[in-house]
Design a protein around this motif. Structure first.
Motif, short mmCIF file in Angstrom:
data_model
loop_
_atom_site.label_atom_id
_atom_site.label_comp_id
_atom_site.label_asym_id
_atom_site.label_seq_id
_atom_site.Cartn_x
_atom_site.Cartn_y
_atom_site.Cartn_z
N HIS A 310 0.83 -1.22 0.00
CA HIS A 310 0.00 0.00 0.00
C HIS A 310 0.86 1.26 0.00
N CYS A 311 2.13 1.12 0.30
CA CYS A 311 3.01 2.28 0.50
C CYS A 311 2.97 3.25 -0.68
N ILE A 312 2.83 4.54 -0.39
CA ILE A 312 2.84 5.55 -1.46
C ILE A 312 4.15 6.35 -1.44
N ARG A 313 5.16 5.85 -0.73
CA ARG A 313 6.51 6.42 -0.74
C ARG A 313 6.52 7.91 -0.35
N CYS A 314 5.83 8.22 0.73
CA CYS A 314 5.81 9.62 1.17
C CYS A 314 7.02 9.95 2.04
N GLY A 315 7.62 8.95 2.66
CA GLY A 315 8.81 9.16 3.50
C GLY A 315 8.50 9.57 4.93
N ALA A 316 7.21 9.67 5.30
CA ALA A 316 6.87 10.14 6.65
C ALA A 316 7.42 9.19 7.73
N CYS A 317 7.35 7.88 7.47
CA CYS A 317 7.83 6.93 8.48
C CYS A 317 9.33 7.07 8.69
N ILE A 318 10.03 7.44 7.62
CA ILE A 318 11.49 7.60 7.71
C ILE A 318 11.81 8.77 8.63
N ASN A 319 11.09 9.89 8.41
CA ASN A 319 11.33 11.08 9.23
C ASN A 319 11.00 10.83 10.70
N ALA A 320 10.02 9.96 10.94
CA ALA A 320 9.58 9.73 12.33
C ALA A 320 10.48 8.75 13.07
N CYS A 321 11.36 8.06 12.34
CA CYS A 321 12.09 6.94 12.93
C CYS A 321 13.34 7.39 13.71
N PRO A 322 13.41 7.09 15.01
CA PRO A 322 14.60 7.49 15.78
C PRO A 322 15.87 6.78 15.31
N VAL A 323 15.73 5.60 14.74
CA VAL A 323 16.92 4.89 14.25
C VAL A 323 17.46 5.59 13.01
N PHE A 324 16.56 5.95 12.08
CA PHE A 324 17.01 6.67 10.88
C PHE A 324 17.71 7.97 11.28
N ARG A 325 17.11 8.69 12.22
CA ARG A 325 17.68 9.99 12.61
C ARG A 325 19.07 9.83 13.20
N THR A 326 19.35 8.67 13.73
CA THR A 326 20.66 8.44 14.36
C THR A 326 21.69 7.89 13.38
N VAL A 327 21.28 6.91 12.59
CA VAL A 327 22.28 6.24 11.73
C VAL A 327 22.33 6.82 10.33
N GLY A 328 21.29 7.57 9.92
CA GLY A 328 21.28 8.20 8.60
C GLY A 328 20.91 7.25 7.48
N GLY A 329 20.56 7.84 6.34
CA GLY A 329 20.01 7.06 5.23
C GLY A 329 20.99 6.15 4.53
N HIS A 330 22.27 6.56 4.44
CA HIS A 330 23.22 5.75 3.68
C HIS A 330 23.64 4.48 4.42
N SER A 331 23.48 4.48 5.76
CA SER A 331 23.90 3.30 6.52
C SER A 331 23.13 2.05 6.11
N TYR A 332 21.89 2.24 5.69
CA TYR A 332 21.06 1.07 5.36
C TYR A 332 21.66 0.32 4.17
N GLY A 333 22.30 1.06 3.25
CA GLY A 333 22.90 0.40 2.09
C GLY A 333 21.87 -0.18 1.15
N THR A 334 20.65 0.36 1.17
CA THR A 334 19.56 -0.18 0.35
C THR A 334 18.84 0.97 -0.34
N THR A 335 18.02 0.66 -1.35
CA THR A 335 17.29 1.72 -2.06
C THR A 335 16.28 2.40 -1.14
N TYR A 336 15.59 1.58 -0.36
CA TYR A 336 14.55 2.10 0.55
C TYR A 336 15.11 2.03 1.96
N MET A 337 15.06 3.15 2.66
CA MET A 337 15.66 3.19 3.99
C MET A 337 14.57 3.39 5.05
N GLY A 338 14.97 3.45 6.31
CA GLY A 338 14.01 3.70 7.39
C GLY A 338 13.04 2.53 7.54
#
Ligand code: SF4
Length: 470
Positions: A310-338
């Motif tokens: 169902h995801c519409i790729r808005c990115g809201a969950c990424i912004n809300a995630c305390p892990v993303f805010r700490t480790v950053g988007g490139h750490s995931y090493g994947t196309t979709y992060m958070g």
């Protein structure tokens, strides 16, 4: 441990200790949060809008076969081509073959996460075709030769000075850090590319079944130029992007804009549905839609996990995630992060290699709270953990640890004794760390964190005392 897990841990440890990086991210997300709160207040009933979006996407995903065929037929009726790609290779092959056959030398791209997913840019470059990203954030990260940091704001990790230095080095004629002048410089460079490219590639925010059109939103107008100026337009989309009706956009577009950036509506909302018609003055001569599966059908077949589509790729969950805010988007090493990346990637690319992402979460549920289509993200993270455990042999240390834990919690006296032993252990470790005995600079946790001393009494003892049992 998989290579991807090892790299994630290494990069996460490095980024979480980089305070300058964390400050840039915090500032970006703070301003997003303020805009998002204002945006939601513009709705008479934000929760009702979320519910409606969930219903639309549920209907679409649960009737995907019907709506995709309807979309395909209408595109073909208008003279467009539709190609069904089972995997990344097929999608890349179709587009590179098309570009070669038409003598394409330059491609302009508007933002498409699916193109990142299938590694389209490198495939085109390998054939000697120049690929120019035209979304400003994507343009910046392309100049830096790095992947997008975030699905909505690809250059979120950079500040103005870094971008000014980059433009000075790469574009030559720019010597300013004024944002307007930096944007003007990028615009000047991109104009030349728009008018010299033979092919434009775009993603699609939605594939509208009853209209046979793609719905595309951008804030810079680059999507509209990519889809209408070059003589060939290629749309690259995951199969899950289909929606039943044109009128659904009345809800989905403003909700996507609000959840994505806090705007009431994105600046440019474009519908495109085929090559230029005889009575039209502009538009491409050829129109191709590449529908990418790449593991989505398997997800569709999994009733428990299906709603992830169902995801519409808005990115809201990424912004809300305390892990993303700490480790950053490139750490995931994947196309979709958070959170959405941590749910989706193990399903699309394999639980074996990417199960570690299911643990890159505190399970606080902030992602689920903000998702505009109400995907129960943190439950899906738990499902992924469960499936990864069931699918693999766990290390003996983990198995013994859990056996001991179960043995301890099954009996009140054993549980009390285990608590006493654990507190004793914490006190010893704390003392050794204060002495410096345990301070190992190679261990990022020890290097960057101070563990609090163990409490003198357990919660159980304090509770008993409060109730007069001690
Ligand atoms: S999972 Fe929900 S919040 Fe996250 S990107 Fe998708 S739609 Fe947005």
């Amino acid at each position: 441990m998989s290579h991807a897990a090892h790299e994630f841990l290494r990069s996460a440890a490095e980024k979480s200790a980089d305070l300058a990086h964390r400050q840039i991210i915090r500032r970006g997300i703070d301003s997003y949060n303020a805009a998002n709160v204002r945006g939601r207040s513009r709705f008479l009933d934000w929760e009702a809008a979320r519910l409606r979006c969930q219903e639309i996407k549920w209907e679409a995903v649960n009737n995907l076969d019907r709506y995709l065929l309807e979309f395909e037929q209408r595109v073909k009726d208008r003279g467009g081509h539709v190609f069904w790609a089972e995997n990344s290779e097929e999608a890349r092959q179709y587009i590179t073959d098309l570009a070669t056959a038409r003598g394409v030398r330059k491609v302009v791209k508007s933002k498409s996460m699916v193109s990142e997913e299938i590694h389209l840019g490198p495939a085109l470059e390998k054939m000697g075709i120049k690929v120019v990203e035209t979304d400003l954030g994507e343009y910046i990260v392309q100049l830096r030769e790095e992947p997008p940091y975030h699905i909505v704001t690809p250059a979120m990790h950079l500040n103005r000075t870094q971008i000014a230095d980059l433009f000075k080095e790469k574009l030559g004629d720019v010597d300013t850090d004024d944002p307007q002048q930096l944007v003007a410089a990028a615009r000047r460079a991109l104009r030349r590319d728009f008018f010299s490219a033979e092919m434009g590639i775009s993603g699609a925010n939605f594939l509208v079944a009853d209209a046979g059109m793609i719905a595309l939103t951008t804030n810079e107008g680059n999507g509209r130029l990519c889809t209408s100026v070059p003589r060939i337009h290629v749309v690259l989309s995951g199969i899950e992007k289909v929606i039943p009706r044109l009128q659904d956009l009345a809800t989905l577009w403003p909700v996507l804009a609000t959840a994505g950036t806090g705007q009431p509506i994105t600046c440019y909302s474009t519908l495109a549905g085929g090559p230029r018609q005889p009575n039209e003055v502009d538009g491409p001569e050829e129109f191709h839609v590449v529908l990418v599966d790449n593991g989505r059908s398997e997800l569709l077949a999994n009733v428990e996990e299906r709603e992830v589509l169902h995801c519409i790729r808005c990115g809201a969950c990424i912004n809300a995630c305390p892990v993303f805010r700490t480790v950053g988007g490139h750490s995931y090493g994947t196309t979709y992060m958070g959170p959405i990346g941590s749910v989706l990637t193990p399903r699309l690319r394999g639980l074996d290699e990417f199960q570690h992402l299911s643990y890159a979460s505190s399970l606080c549920g902030a992602c689920t709270d903000v998702c505009p289509v109400r995907i129960n993200l943190h439950h899906h993270l738990l499902h992924n953990r469960r499936d990864a455990v069931n699918a693999s042999d766990r290390p003996w240390s983990e198995r013994i640890g859990f056996m001991l834990w179960r043995w301890a919690v099954e009996d009140a006296r054993r549980f009390r004794a285990a608590g006493w032993l654990a507190r004793l252990g914490m006190r010893v470790v704390h003392r050794l760390r204060l002495d410096g005995t345990l301070l190992d600079p190679a261990r990022p946790w020890n290097k960057n964190h101070a563990a609090p001393p163990a409490p003198a009494k357990s919660f159980r003892a304090l509770w008993g005392k409060r109730n007069g049992n001690n």
